[in-house]
Design a protein around this motif. Structure first.
Motif, PDB file in Angstrom:
ATOM      1  N   PHE A 129      -0.093 -12.866  -5.669  1.00 21.83           N
ATOM      2  CA  PHE A 129       0.392 -11.685  -6.377  1.00 21.83           C
ATOM      3  C   PHE A 129      -0.587 -10.526  -6.236  1.00 21.83           C
ATOM      4  CE2 PHE A 129       0.683  -9.014 -10.136  1.00 21.83           C
ATOM      5  CZ  PHE A 129       2.028  -8.739 -10.180  1.00 21.83           C
ATOM      6  N   TRP A 130      -1.866 -10.797  -6.468  1.00 17.94           N
ATOM      7  CA  TRP A 130      -2.836  -9.699  -6.409  1.00 17.94           C
ATOM      8  C   TRP A 130      -3.186  -9.309  -4.990  1.00 17.94           C
ATOM      9  CZ3 TRP A 130      -2.725  -6.643 -10.158  1.00 17.94           C
ATOM     10  CH2 TRP A 130      -2.550  -7.106 -11.463  1.00 17.94           C
ATOM     11  N   PHE A 131      -2.957 -10.220  -4.033  1.00 14.46           N
ATOM     12  CA  PHE A 131      -3.180  -9.826  -2.641  1.00 14.46           C
ATOM     13  C   PHE A 131      -2.272  -8.653  -2.280  1.00 14.46           C
ATOM     14  CE2 PHE A 131      -2.515 -10.003   1.951  1.00 14.46           C
ATOM     15  CZ  PHE A 131      -3.834  -9.952   2.370  1.00 14.46           C
ATOM     16  N   TYR A 132      -1.088  -8.610  -2.884  1.00 15.42           N
ATOM     17  CA  TYR A 132      -0.254  -7.421  -2.714  1.00 15.42           C
ATOM     18  C   TYR A 132      -0.558  -6.386  -3.794  1.00 15.42           C
ATOM     19  CZ  TYR A 132       3.676  -4.251  -3.194  1.00 15.42           C
ATOM     20  OH  TYR A 132       4.427  -3.131  -3.330  1.00 15.42           O
ATOM     21  N   SER A 133      -0.630  -6.854  -5.041  1.00 15.45           N
ATOM     22  CA  SER A 133      -0.584  -5.904  -6.149  1.00 15.45           C
ATOM     23  C   SER A 133      -1.875  -5.155  -6.346  1.00 15.45           C
ATOM     24  CB  SER A 133      -0.201  -6.617  -7.431  1.00 15.45           C
ATOM     25  OG  SER A 133       1.092  -7.131  -7.273  1.00 15.45           O
ATOM     26  N   HIS A 134      -2.972  -5.630  -5.774  1.00 17.35           N
ATOM     27  CA  HIS A 134      -4.100  -4.716  -5.817  1.00 17.35           C
ATOM     28  C   HIS A 134      -3.961  -3.618  -4.761  1.00 17.35           C
ATOM     29  CE1 HIS A 134      -7.615  -2.833  -7.152  1.00 17.35           C
ATOM     30  NE2 HIS A 134      -7.844  -2.571  -5.885  1.00 17.35           N
ATOM     31  N   PRO A 135      -3.750  -3.988  -3.477  1.00 17.95           N
ATOM     32  CA  PRO A 135      -3.586  -2.912  -2.499  1.00 17.95           C
ATOM     33  C   PRO A 135      -2.502  -1.903  -2.905  1.00 17.95           C
ATOM     34  CG  PRO A 135      -3.806  -4.991  -1.367  1.00 17.95           C
ATOM     35  CD  PRO A 135      -3.759  -5.308  -2.829  1.00 17.95           C
ATOM     36  N   VAL A 136      -1.495  -2.363  -3.657  1.00 19.30           N
ATOM     37  CA  VAL A 136      -0.416  -1.432  -3.984  1.00 19.30           C
ATOM     38  C   VAL A 136      -0.911  -0.286  -4.867  1.00 19.30           C
ATOM     39  CG1 VAL A 136       0.610  -2.336  -6.109  1.00 19.30           C
ATOM     40  CG2 VAL A 136       2.063  -1.376  -4.363  1.00 19.30           C
ATOM     41  N   VAL A 137      -2.024  -0.466  -5.577  1.00 19.26           N
ATOM     42  CA  VAL A 137      -2.513   0.686  -6.338  1.00 19.26           C
ATOM     43  C   VAL A 137      -2.959   1.793  -5.384  1.00 19.26           C
ATOM     44  CG1 VAL A 137      -3.266  -0.782  -8.249  1.00 19.26           C
ATOM     45  CG2 VAL A 137      -4.946   0.064  -6.626  1.00 19.26           C
ATOM     46  N   TYR A 138      -3.367   1.393  -4.163  1.00 20.33           N
ATOM     47  CA  TYR A 138      -3.726   2.433  -3.192  1.00 20.33           C
ATOM     48  C   TYR A 138      -2.478   3.014  -2.550  1.00 20.33           C
ATOM     49  CZ  TYR A 138      -8.134   0.502  -4.344  1.00 20.33           C
ATOM     50  OH  TYR A 138      -9.200   0.084  -5.079  1.00 20.33           O
ATOM     51  N   VAL A 139      -1.395   2.216  -2.515  1.00 18.95           N
ATOM     52  CA  VAL A 139      -0.108   2.784  -2.106  1.00 18.95           C
ATOM     53  C   VAL A 139       0.253   3.921  -3.058  1.00 18.95           C
ATOM     54  CG1 VAL A 139       2.370   2.309  -2.012  1.00 18.95           C
ATOM     55  CG2 VAL A 139       0.752   0.722  -0.979  1.00 18.95           C
ATOM     56  N   MET A 140      -0.082   3.711  -4.325  1.00 18.52           N
ATOM     57  CA  MET A 140       0.255   4.726  -5.319  1.00 18.52           C
ATOM     58  C   MET A 140      -0.685   5.923  -5.249  1.00 18.52           C
ATOM     59  SD  MET A 140       0.709   2.091  -8.444  1.00 18.52           S
ATOM     60  CE  MET A 140       1.768   0.656  -8.303  1.00 18.52           C
ATOM     61  N   ILE A 141      -1.989   5.643  -5.091  1.00 19.24           N
ATOM     62  CA  ILE A 141      -2.944   6.737  -5.272  1.00 19.24           C
ATOM     63  C   ILE A 141      -3.243   7.472  -3.966  1.00 19.24           C
ATOM     64  CG2 ILE A 141      -5.170   5.534  -4.997  1.00 19.24           C
ATOM     65  CD1 ILE A 141      -4.260   7.959  -7.837  1.00 19.24           C
ATOM     66  N   LEU A 142      -3.125   6.812  -2.808  1.00 19.73           N
ATOM     67  CA  LEU A 142      -3.449   7.514  -1.556  1.00 19.73           C
ATOM     68  C   LEU A 142      -2.577   8.757  -1.338  1.00 19.73           C
ATOM     69  CD1 LEU A 142      -4.297   4.678   1.006  1.00 19.73           C
ATOM     70  CD2 LEU A 142      -5.815   6.490   0.211  1.00 19.73           C
ATOM     71  N   PRO A 143      -1.239   8.650  -1.512  1.00 21.73           N
ATOM     72  CA  PRO A 143      -0.461   9.873  -1.352  1.00 21.73           C
ATOM     73  C   PRO A 143      -0.851  10.947  -2.371  1.00 21.73           C
ATOM     74  CG  PRO A 143       0.971   7.968  -1.383  1.00 21.73           C
ATOM     75  CD  PRO A 143      -0.379   7.487  -1.772  1.00 21.73           C
ATOM     76  N   ALA A 144      -1.263  10.512  -3.560  1.00 21.37           N
ATOM     77  CA  ALA A 144      -1.734  11.500  -4.534  1.00 21.37           C
ATOM     78  C   ALA A 144      -2.963  12.214  -3.973  1.00 21.37           C
ATOM     79  CB  ALA A 144      -2.063  10.825  -5.866  1.00 21.37           C
ATOM     80  N   PHE A 145      -3.864  11.446  -3.340  1.00 20.31           N
ATOM     81  CA  PHE A 145      -5.023  12.060  -2.676  1.00 20.31           C
ATOM     82  C   PHE A 145      -4.545  13.056  -1.625  1.00 20.31           C
ATOM     83  CE2 PHE A 145      -8.015   8.152  -3.259  1.00 20.31           C
ATOM     84  CZ  PHE A 145      -8.086   8.434  -4.597  1.00 20.31           C
ATOM     85  N   GLY A 146      -3.492  12.662  -0.888  1.00 16.81           N
ATOM     86  CA  GLY A 146      -2.955  13.540   0.143  1.00 16.81           C
ATOM     87  C   GLY A 146      -2.477  14.853  -0.443  1.00 16.81           C
TER      88      GLY A 146
END
Lengths: 511, 238
Positions: free
Chosen positions: A215-232
Motif C-alpha cells: 500500500f505505501w509503496f504506491y501511497s507514499h510516492p502518490v503524495v509526490y503525484v499530488m505535490i509535484l504539479p503544485a511545484f510546477g
C-alpha cells in the motif's frame, strides 16, 4: 470536466471535514456517533486524496499540456475519454457510498486485518472504486507521457519545456510505476475477503504488514503525484510575475526527478512503529530525510527567482507566495517525522495530520487556486473578481494557520488521530475549540474563492488574450483557445523560451 | 539534574528541541531573504519595470545542496543514537504482556495476574463520554511500579492496534500473529492514559487504559493479592 468533477468532490470532502471538526470541538459525542464519525473520516480521506489532490492535476495537465507543447490534442483522444469516464464511474460509486447501507468505515488506507472484519464495510466496493480510479490514472498517465514526449512542436526541446510540464511528466511516471502496486494490494485484499486466500490474514498464516508495504509503496510516492504539479504551477507563476526565468532552471528539473526517484525509497516511514525490523527503520529514516534536500533546492530557487526580478503582486502570485510559505512549514515539520526518535511519540497523532494538511491540504490547494486564477482567463476568456479573490486568500490564511498550527501542538501533546472523542484534558479541549474556529474561517474562505470562480464565468470582465504578458505558448493563442488549439503546428523560433519575457516585447515592437 | 517524569520521553524531548532549533533557523534563512526580495524588487512604475537576469549561480546551488544534506544526515544520525536507547529496554526491565482486542487491552503480569481494560470501563455509561482517570474503577487499571523500567510485549487478538503510553511518548503497533516490543518507565506515581493509536473500528477513540503508577512496595502488594497459588506455580516454572 475533470476540473469541475474534482472541485465538486473537494467541496463534499470539505463539508465532511467541517463535520469532523464540529464533533471534535468538545470532548464527548455531540453531533454524531462514532460510527458516523468514522464514515465521515473515510469519505474525507478518500475524496481529498483521490478526487481533489490527484484529480485536480489531471484536469490541469489535460488542458494545459497540449497548449503548452503546441499540439492540437493529446496523443490518444479516445483513451483520454475512457480515462475520464472511468474517473466519472468511480465518482458515482463514491457518491453511492454516501447513501445509507453502503458505508465504508475502514478509512482510505483499508489496513487488513481490520478491512477483513465485518466492521469495516463493503471491501468489494472500495476495491472496485480504487480499480476504476487506478485504470483511469494509468490510461491518463500513459496518454500524457506519450503526448509530452512525442508531440512537442518543433523548437520546444526538453530543455525549453515549461517546468510545469517537467513536473507533470515526473508525476505521470510515478503513477505508471506505482498504481500497479496499489491495484495488486487491493486485489489481494479482495481475494482474502471473498475467496479465502490468506495473503494478509494472520490466523491463516498471512502477514498484515505485507499489505502495508504494498500500500505505501504506491501511497507514499502518490503524495509526490499530488505535490509535484503544485511545484510546477508555483514555478510557472513565480517566473511570470517576477518577469524572469526560474533561478537554477536545470537544478529544478533535476530536483523534480530526484524527488520522484527518492519518493519510491521512503515508504517504510509510514511503518516506523508497525513492527518492521529495527534496522530497516534506520535505513529508511536516512532516505526519508534526504528527500528534504531536492525539496529545499526548489524552495531556495523560487526565493532567488524573486532576486532582481520585477515582482508584480497579482492575485495568482499572492496565492503562490502563500503556498510557498505554507509548504515551508509543512516541509520543516515533515523532517522530524522521518526521524524514528521523534516519530515514535507522534506517529498516528495529530502532528502528522497537521503536517500533511500544511503540505497537501494548504500548499497544494493554494497552488491549485493560484493556478485556477492564473489560467482563468485562458479557460473562460473572462477575469475573476480581484477583490473577492483577495478576501478569500486572507480568510484562508488566517483560518488554516489557526487550525493547523494548533493541530501541531495538540499532536505534540499526544492526541491520537482518528478519534471521534477524547478525554477532557484541559489543553486539548482549548486547542480543539480554537481549531474548529479556524476551520470555520477556512471553510468560508474556500467558499468565497469557489463562488468567485463560479460567478465570474458569467459576470467577469472580458479578458485579454494574454493578460499576464507571458511568452509561454498557451498565452500566445486566443483565450479561450479555438476548438483545435492550433490551426497549424507552431514552429517556435530559436530565441523563444517560455520564460523569455524580452522575446515577447520584441514581438510586440515588430508588430 | 531536572526530574524526568518518564523514560524514554526525555530522549524524545531532546530530539524535539534539536529539531525545533534547526527548523526555526532554516525558516528564517528562507523567510528573511524572501521577504526582503519581495519588498526590494517589487514592480514600481519607472523604478523597477524590468527584471535583471541572473539565471544561475553554481556556487549558491552547490551551497544549498550540500548544507541541507549535512543537516539532515546529522539529524538522522542523532535520531539513530537516541532511537537505540528508546527502542531497547534496559536489562533489568519487568516484562508485561499486552494483548489488544476490539476494543480494549489485556495486561498480563509475570506472575500470571491479568487486568482487563476495555471501552465500557473508561466511559460514563450515561453520557458516553470519557471518565476522568480517577473515576475509573481500580479493577480496570493496569498497576505499574514507579521508577521501574517496563518492557511491553505486545500482540493483538484481532486487528492491528497500537499501544501508546501517553507520558512516556512511545508507541508501537500490536500486530496479530506477531509480538512487538517497547519499553517505558514512569517515575512519578499517579494515573496516566494509554491509548490506541492505530485505527481499529467503531470504538477506536474509546480504546484507552488507565495506568496506575504506584510505589514499588504497593505494586508488589497489589501484584500478589489473590495470586498465592498462581504465584507458587509461576515460581516452579522458572
Amino acid at each position: 470536466m475533470y476540473g469541475v468533477t474534482s472541485l465538486v468532490f473537494f467541496l463534499i470532502a470539505g463539508l465532511s471535514a467541517l463535520a469532523i471538526r464540529m464533533e471534535l470541538y468538545q470532548p464527548g459525542l455531540q453531533y454524531m456517533g462514532e460510527d458516523t464519525y468514522n464514515k465521515a473520516l473515510t469519505i474525507h480521506g478518500v475524496l481529498m486524496q483521490f478526487w481533489w489532490a490527484v484529480g485536480i492535476w489531471s484536469s490541469f495537465g489535460n488542458y494545459l499540456l497540449p497548449l503548452m507543447i503546441g499540439a492540437r490534442d493529446v496523443a490518444f483522444p479516445r483513451l483520454n475519454a475512457l480515462s475520464y469516464w472511468f474517473f466519472f464511474a468511480a465518482s458515482v460509486l463514491a457518491l453511492i457510498t454516501l447513501l445509507p447501507g453502503n458505508h465504508i468505515r475502514m478509512l482510505w488506507t483499508g489496513y487488513p486485518p481490520f478491512s477483513l472484519n465485518e466492521n469495516a464495510g463493503p471491501v468489494a466496493f472500495y476495491a472496485l472504486i480504487i480499480h476504476l480510479l487506478g485504470a483511469s490514472s494509468l490510461a491518463g498517465a500513459i496518454n500524457l507521457v506519450v503526448t509530452n514526449l512525442t508531440m512537442r512542436a518543433p523548437g520546444i526541446t526538453l530543455k525549453k519545456m515549461n517546468l510545469f510540464l517537467h513536473s507533470f511528466l515526473a508525476m505521470n511516471v510515478i503513477q505508471i510505476l506505482g498504481v500497479p502496486a496499489l491495484a495488486g494490494a487491493v486485489t489481494m485484499l479482495l481475494m482474502d475477503k471473498y475467496f479465502h486466500t490468506a495473503f494478509f490474514d494472520p490466523t491463516r498464516g498471512g502477514d498484515p504488514l505485507l499489505y502495508q508495504n504494498l500500500f505505501w509503496f504506491y501511497s507514499h510516492p502518490v503524495v509526490y503525484v499530488m505535490i509535484l504539479p503544485a511545484f510546477g504551477v508555483i514555478s510557472e507563476i513565480v517566473a511570470t510575475f517576477s518577469r524572469r526565468e526560474i533561478f537554477g532552471r536545470t537544478s529544478m528539473i533535476f530536483a523534480i526527478w530526484g524527488i520522484a526517484i527518492l519518493g519510491f525509497m521512503v515508504w517504510i516511514h509510514h511503518m516506523f512503529t508497525s513492527g518492521v525490523p529495527d534496522w530497516i527503520r534506520i535505513v529508511f529514516s536516512y532516505t526519508t530525510v534526504l528527500i528534504g534536500v531536492p525539496t529545499g533546492i526548489k524552495i531556495f530557487n523560487w526565493i532567488f527567482t524573486l532576486y532582481k526580478g520585477s515582482i508584480r503582486f497579482t492575485t495568482p502570485m499572492l496565492y503562490i507566495l502563500s503556498a510557498i510559505f505554507m509548504f515551508l512549514i509543512g516541509g520543516l515539520t515533515g523532517i522530524p517525522l522521518g526521524l524514528p526518535a521523534f516519530d515514535i511519540a507522534v506517529h498516528d497523532s495529530h502532528f502528522v495530520v497537521a503536517h500533511f494538511h500544511y503540505v497537501l491540504g494548504m500548499a497544494l490547494t493554494l497552488a491549485a487556486f493560484g493556478g485556477f486564477y492564473y489560467w482563468y482567463p485562458k479557460y473562460t476568456g473572462r477575469m475573476y473578481s480581484e477583490l473577492w479573490a483577495k478576501v478569500a486568500l486572507v480568510l484562508i490564511m488566517i483560518g488554516s494557520n489557526l487550525f493547523y498550527f494548533l493541530q501541531f501542538i495538540v499532536g505534540l501533546e499526544g492526541m491520537p488521530r482518528r478519534y471521534a472523542d477524547y478525554p477532557a484534558i484541559e489543553s486539548w479541549v482549548r486547542l480543539h475549540e480554537l481549531q474548529t474556529v479556524g476551520a470555520m474561517i477556512l471553510g468560508i474562505g474556500i467558499a468565497v474563492a469557489v463562488l468567485n470562480l463560479v460567478f465570474s464565468t458569467k459576470f467577469g470582465k472580458k479578458a485579454e488574450d494574454n493578460p499576464w504578458q507571458s511568452p509561454s505558448l498557451e498565452w500566445l493563442i486566443p483565450s479561450p483557445p479555438p476548438p483545435h488549439n492550433f490551426d497549424k503546428t507552431p514552429h517556435m523560433p530559436e530565441d523563444w523560451d517560455p520564460y523569455n519575457y524580452e522575446w515577447l516585447e520584441k514581438q510586440h515592437k515588430k508588430q | 539534574m531536572k526530574e524526568v517524569l518518564a523514560y524514554p520521553a526525555n530522549y524524545w524531548q531532546t530530539m524535539y528541541e534539536i529539531w525545533l532549533f534547526i527548523a526555526v533557523v532554516i525558516y528564517l534563512v528562507v523567510f528573511i531573504p524572501g521577504a526582503y526580495f519581495l519588498v526590494k524588487y517589487r514592480y514600481r512604475k519607472g523604478v523597477n519595470e524590468k527584471a535583471q537576469h541572473v539565471h544561475e549561480s553554481k556556487a549558491l546551488e552547490v551551497l544549498w545542496t550540500i548544507i541541507p544534506t549535512i543537516v539532515v544526515i546529522y539529524l538522522a544520525t542523532q535520531s539513530f543514537a537516541f532511537y537505540r536507547i528508546q527502542r531497547n529496554a534496559p536489562e533489568n526491565a519487568m516484562e508485561i504482556k499486552v494483548t489488544a482486542f476490539m476494543w480494549g487491552w489485556e495486561f498480563e503480569y509475570p506472575n500470571g495476574k491479568k487486568v482487563f481494560s476495555f471501552f465500557n470501563s473508561v466511559i460514563n455509561p450515561e453520557t458516553n463520554a470519557y471518565l476522568k482517570p480517577e473515576e475509573v474503577n481500580d479493577m480496570f487499571k493496569a498497576y505499574i511500579p514507579a521508577d521501574t523500567p517496563i518492557k511491553v510485549l505486545c500482540t493483538s487478538r484481532d486487528v492491528i492496534h497500537s499501544f501508546y503510553v501517553h507520558p512516556a511518548k512511545v508507541t508501537e503497533d500490536c500486530v496479530p500473529g506477531r509480538i512487538t516490543h517497547m519499553w517505558f518507565q514512569i517515575n512519578k506515581p499517579g494515573e496516566y492514559w494509554a491509548f490506541c493509536r492505530e485505527y481499529c473500528g467503531t470504538q477506536h477513540s474509546k480504546m484507552a487504559a488507565v495506568l496506575k503508577v504506584v510505589p514499588k512496595e504497593e505494586f508488589e502488594k497489589w501484584l500478589n493479592e489473590g495470586m498465592q497459588t498462581n504465584n507458587t506455580s509461576y515460581k516452579q516454572n522458572l
